[in-house]
Write an enzyme that holds these catalytic residues in place. Structure first.
Site, PDB file in Angstrom:
ATOM      1  N   ARG A  50       0.793  -1.245  -0.093  1.00  9.08           N
ATOM      2  CA  ARG A  50       0.164  -0.062  -0.035  1.00  9.08           C
ATOM      3  C   ARG A  50       0.841   1.234   0.044  1.00  9.08           C
ATOM      4  O   ARG A  50       0.544   2.354  -0.615  1.00  9.08           O
ATOM      5  CB  ARG A  50      -0.888   0.164   1.231  1.00  9.08           C
ATOM      6  CG  ARG A  50      -2.137   1.085   1.099  1.00  9.08           C
ATOM      7  CD  ARG A  50      -2.991   0.867   1.999  1.00  9.08           C
ATOM      8  NE  ARG A  50      -2.408   1.123   3.601  1.00  9.08           N
ATOM      9  CZ  ARG A  50      -3.257   0.885   4.821  1.00  9.08           C
ATOM     10  NH1 ARG A  50      -4.531   0.652   4.540  1.00  9.08           N
ATOM     11  NH2 ARG A  50      -2.783   0.864   5.874  1.00  9.08           N
ATOM     12  N   HIS A  97      12.595  23.602  -1.195  1.00 10.45           N
ATOM     13  CA  HIS A  97      12.631  25.045  -0.861  1.00 10.45           C
ATOM     14  C   HIS A  97      11.115  25.498  -0.873  1.00 10.45           C
ATOM     15  O   HIS A  97      10.275  24.773  -0.623  1.00 10.45           O
ATOM     16  CB  HIS A  97      12.867  25.703  -2.157  1.00 10.45           C
ATOM     17  CG  HIS A  97      14.138  25.248  -2.768  1.00 10.45           C
ATOM     18  ND1 HIS A  97      15.371  25.824  -2.380  1.00 10.45           N
ATOM     19  CD2 HIS A  97      14.594  24.349  -4.066  1.00 10.45           C
ATOM     20  CE1 HIS A  97      16.481  25.218  -2.945  1.00 10.45           C
ATOM     21  NE2 HIS A  97      15.844  24.482  -3.968  1.00 10.45           N
ATOM     22  N   LYS A 149      -2.700   6.825   1.231  1.00 12.46           N
ATOM     23  CA  LYS A 149      -2.530   7.195   2.474  1.00 12.46           C
ATOM     24  C   LYS A 149      -1.382   8.072   2.868  1.00 12.46           C
ATOM     25  O   LYS A 149      -0.256   8.051   3.035  1.00 12.46           O
ATOM     26  CB  LYS A 149      -2.019   5.889   3.330  1.00 12.46           C
ATOM     27  CG  LYS A 149      -2.461   5.923   4.585  1.00 12.46           C
ATOM     28  CD  LYS A 149      -2.370   4.687   5.379  1.00 12.46           C
ATOM     29  CE  LYS A 149      -2.239   4.634   6.696  1.00 12.46           C
ATOM     30  NZ  LYS A 149      -3.223   5.551   7.586  1.00 12.46           N
ATOM     31  N   GLU A 182     -16.093   6.720   5.960  1.00  9.34           N
ATOM     32  CA  GLU A 182     -15.348   5.973   7.062  1.00  9.34           C
ATOM     33  C   GLU A 182     -15.417   6.846   8.119  1.00  9.34           C
ATOM     34  O   GLU A 182     -15.993   7.838   8.420  1.00  9.34           O
ATOM     35  CB  GLU A 182     -14.002   5.666   6.601  1.00  9.34           C
ATOM     36  CG  GLU A 182     -13.261   6.899   6.242  1.00  9.34           C
ATOM     37  CD  GLU A 182     -12.038   6.548   5.688  1.00  9.34           C
ATOM     38  OE1 GLU A 182     -11.469   5.360   5.554  1.00  9.34           O
ATOM     39  OE2 GLU A 182     -11.244   7.639   5.173  1.00  9.34           O
TER      40      GLU A 182
HETATM   41  N1  PMP Z   1      -9.329   5.083   7.067  1.00 10.77           N
HETATM   42  C1  PMP Z   1      -8.276   5.645   7.527  1.00 10.77           C
HETATM   43  C2  PMP Z   1      -8.741   7.232   6.973  1.00 10.77           C
HETATM   44  C3  PMP Z   1      -7.067   5.597   8.013  1.00 10.77           C
HETATM   45  O1  PMP Z   1      -6.417   6.433   8.443  1.00 10.77           O
HETATM   46  C4  PMP Z   1      -6.969   4.066   8.708  1.00 10.77           C
HETATM   47  C5  PMP Z   1      -5.803   3.568   9.226  1.00 10.77           C
HETATM   48  N2  PMP Z   1      -5.758   4.138  10.612  1.00 10.77           N
HETATM   49  C6  PMP Z   1      -7.898   3.177   8.081  1.00 10.77           C
HETATM   50  C7  PMP Z   1      -9.331   3.685   7.444  1.00 10.77           C
HETATM   51  C8  PMP Z   1      -7.791   1.814   8.468  1.00 10.77           C
HETATM   52  O2  PMP Z   1      -6.942   1.170   7.896  1.00 10.77           O
HETATM   53  P1  PMP Z   1      -6.020   0.167   8.191  1.00 10.77           P
HETATM   54  O3  PMP Z   1      -6.989  -1.215   8.747  1.00 10.77           O
HETATM   55  O4  PMP Z   1      -5.221  -0.321   7.201  1.00 10.77           O
HETATM   56  O5  PMP Z   1      -5.234   0.488   9.576  1.00 10.77           O
END
Ligand code: PMP
Length: 288
Positions: A50, A97, A149, A182
């Protein structure tokens, strides 16, 4: 505490990055949060894949191979005598910069921090978390793909602040269509009539590694699991709800927007996912 910084293990006090690092100036970089359970790094390869995809998406050339990063992660855990903990792996565009252009930036800064983590108290895993939807929406997927991410978490931080201001520990974030995206650092699942649902990635959800693990567990437990656009109504009327994330693991959610989920206790299916997940974390890891 030893921090990995650009190929060296340095003391925490000496682990400094330049004020000209574009990670600091612009949030220009990518990261991963990874867990270490019983001396095993959980889903390391998935996290590194990832990271590579996130870096590729933002046109950032990682300065190390996947194996070199894996070795650096393990080395950092060993140097801190950690057998359980949390690893934060950060790669920024590097020193540049003042100015947005990444021209002249670099090499990328690679930072690995391995430390303890306790996101939520154990009590919440037994009693469940209460969450609330907040005004700040998830950034539109066409502006910044949610699969990346990146170091730009301001959107999520604002949502978290909004939830905290009204007495909640976690915020439910919607996308600009009003669908569930989420939580600020976790993916969302609901159980309705025996079927587990989670929003699709294009709703604004990160391709969570815990989310994928839960989908695998669903197959093992023979619980049907579908990616489907969800609204707040679907959460308000669900039988069960839980959140998933590397730091939070699988945590029950018993109230959404002041509506009690199910009977207000973590549900039986959620509990079975929590125990299966806890079994899995000690099996699916890379030994230090
Ligand atoms: N959504 C967001 C915005 C995140 O930052 C994360 C990770 N903390 C997750 C979902 C969950 O992802 P993972 O299971 O890969 O940690």
């Amino acid at each position: 505490m030893k921090i990995y910084l650009n190929g060296e293990l340095v003391n925490k006090e000496d682990a400094m990055v330049s004020v000209f690092d574009h990670g600091l100036l612009y949030g220009d970089g990518v990261f991963e949060g990874i867990r270490l359970y019983d001396g095993c790094v959980f889903k390391l390869d998935e996290h590194l894949e990832r990271l590579e995809y996130s870096a590729k998406a933002i046109l950032l050339d990682l300065p190390l191979s996947r194996q070199e990063i894996a070795d650096a992660v393990c080395q950092t855990c060993r140097a801190n005598n950690l057998s359980n903990g949390y690893v934060r792996l950060v790669v920024t565009r590097g020193v540049g910069h003042l100015g947005l252009t990444p021209d002249g930036c670099g090499p990328p800064s690679v930072i690995i921090i391995a430390d303890d983590i306790q996101l939520y108290p154990e009590e919440l895993y037994e009693k469940g978390l209460k969450i609330i939807s907040v005004p700040t929406r998830r950034i539109n997927a066409s502006a910044l793909p949610p699969a990346v991410k990146s170091l730009n978490y301001l959107n999520n931080i604002l949502a978290k602040i909004e939830a905290k201001k009204v007495g909640f520990q976690e915020a439910l974030m919607l996308n600009d269509k009003g669908e569930i995206a989420e939580c600020t650092g976790d993916n969302v699942f609901v159980l309705s009539k025996g079927v587990l649902y989670t929003p699709p990635l294009d709703a604004g959800s990160l391709r969570g590694i815990t989310r994928a693990t839960v989908m695998d567990i669903a197959k093992d437990l023979e619980v049907p699991c579908l990616e489907q656009a969800l609204t707040r109504y679907d959460l308000w009327t669900a039988e069960e709800c839980f959140l998933t994330g590397t730091a939070a693991e699988v945590i029950p959610c018993v109230e959404v927007d002041h509506r009690t989920v199910g009977d207000g206790e973590p549900g039986a299916v959620t509990k079975s996912f929590i125990s299966k997940f806890r079994e899995k974390v000690c099996i699916d890891g890379v030994k230090l």
